[in-house]
Design an enzyme around this catalytic site. Sequence first.
Site: not given
Ligand SMILES: *Cc1c(COP(=O)(O)O)cnc(C)c1O
Length: 441
Positions: A234, A276, A279, A318, A345-346
């Site tokens: 995130g 994790e 992005r 989004y 076609c959207e």
């Molecule tokens: C999608 C996801 C992430 C990565 O999210 P980013 O926005 O790419 O950093 C990490 N952990 C879990 C469990 C996810 O589903």
Amino acid sequence: MSGETILKRFPLSLEETERICRAHPTPFHLYDEESIRLNARRLLAAFSWNRGFREYFAVKATPNPFILSVLREEGFGADASSLAELVLSERSGITGESIMFSSNDTPVAEFAKASELGAIINLDDISHIPVLERACGIPEVISVRYNPGRLRAGSAIMGNPEEAKYGFTREQVFEGLATLRDKGARRFGLHSFIVSNELNAAYLADTASMLFELARDVKDRLGIRVEFVNMSGGFGIPYRPEDAPLDIEALSAEIRARYERTVVPAGLDPLALYLECGRFVTGPYGWLVSRVLHIKRIYKTHVGLDACMANLMRPAIYGAYHHVSVLGKEDRLADSLYDVTGSLCESFDRFAVDRELPEISIGDLVVIHDAGAHGHSMGFNYNGKLRSAELLLRGDGSVLEIRRAETLGDHFATLDFSKLGKFSEDGRADARDTEGRDGRR
Ligand SMILES: *Cc1c(COP(=O)(O)O)cnc(C)c1O
């Protein structure tokens, strides 16, 4: 260009890109290996104060084994959430506790595969404990995913935690950990994922605090000493040139201060911090390269690309901003107003709406920035659109095709046209039968 703070850079000139296009027709995704490596090193360096720190790259962001291998070489693990992502991690040389299996609504076979690989299983729900136990036994190391519900305000993309499908409630975390210990688990982790594309460092640091405090409460209530907290992904990237990028060193320093304040006095030091991020790791270092097929002037002027939302769907689903530049025209005045569209076609198949760009001609190469995560991976085949190739720009300037473009043959591979002749004959016979019956009535 007006009021831009970050210059959005594409690593190749128009001439170099045209040369690549001769061997690899547009559209294609291109990733910059050197920048990904440097960014990976920066992330690890920023958190080097934390003993046991690990980043598990979210495979779903860029599920390509060459990218995963680059990140493995830099010391990253993989965060997998499906069977395919587990297998991709394995095939990229990532196994054992270098895999975090953070799934939800999990098929039993996927628990079994994660267990076979020795992955750390991050449980999404308390009811999965008996399912896991039956499928492959309770492992020595286990993590639980925490949903703070009303204790935490929501963010734009992820929504309110209380409305979300993910994770254990606070009480379930205590109950679940106690059950897991009774069933033989020995090493424990806490996980939470409640933000997406967050550029506010204070909000991210609050997630670390929340997990540190939960680890303290788990020790107080259950006497369980948690080994790691996983604040997941995130971490945001500046999609808009005027967005302020996340200062990862400052964020890490803030998390460290909170660690000193909460974790150390609770007697939990050393507590490993896991991430994790997807992005943040690859997003800015991938681009969608496309060519202008048509320029259509009706009520608005539409620049039609040979890419469409099947190649990058974030703007369409989004309304997300992705920066657009026209190769070779970077220094020209952005004095024309365009919608940049695809061929699906959207009507929402648009990469940019009312965007000021230099005057565009048919045949120009248009680059869509920040497509290195949740780009190609979110692709689909609606309207019979074929998935594009993925190319890796290497440190020596060479380009390696790390995924070829799909062909029509790939697209039709699951259809058996040979059955069609007999099917049509049977259909005609059925139709005659029906007519006969109708006639008798
Ligand atoms: C999608 C996801 C992430 C990565 O999210 P980013 O926005 O790419 O950093 C990490 N952990 C879990 C469990 C996810 O589903």
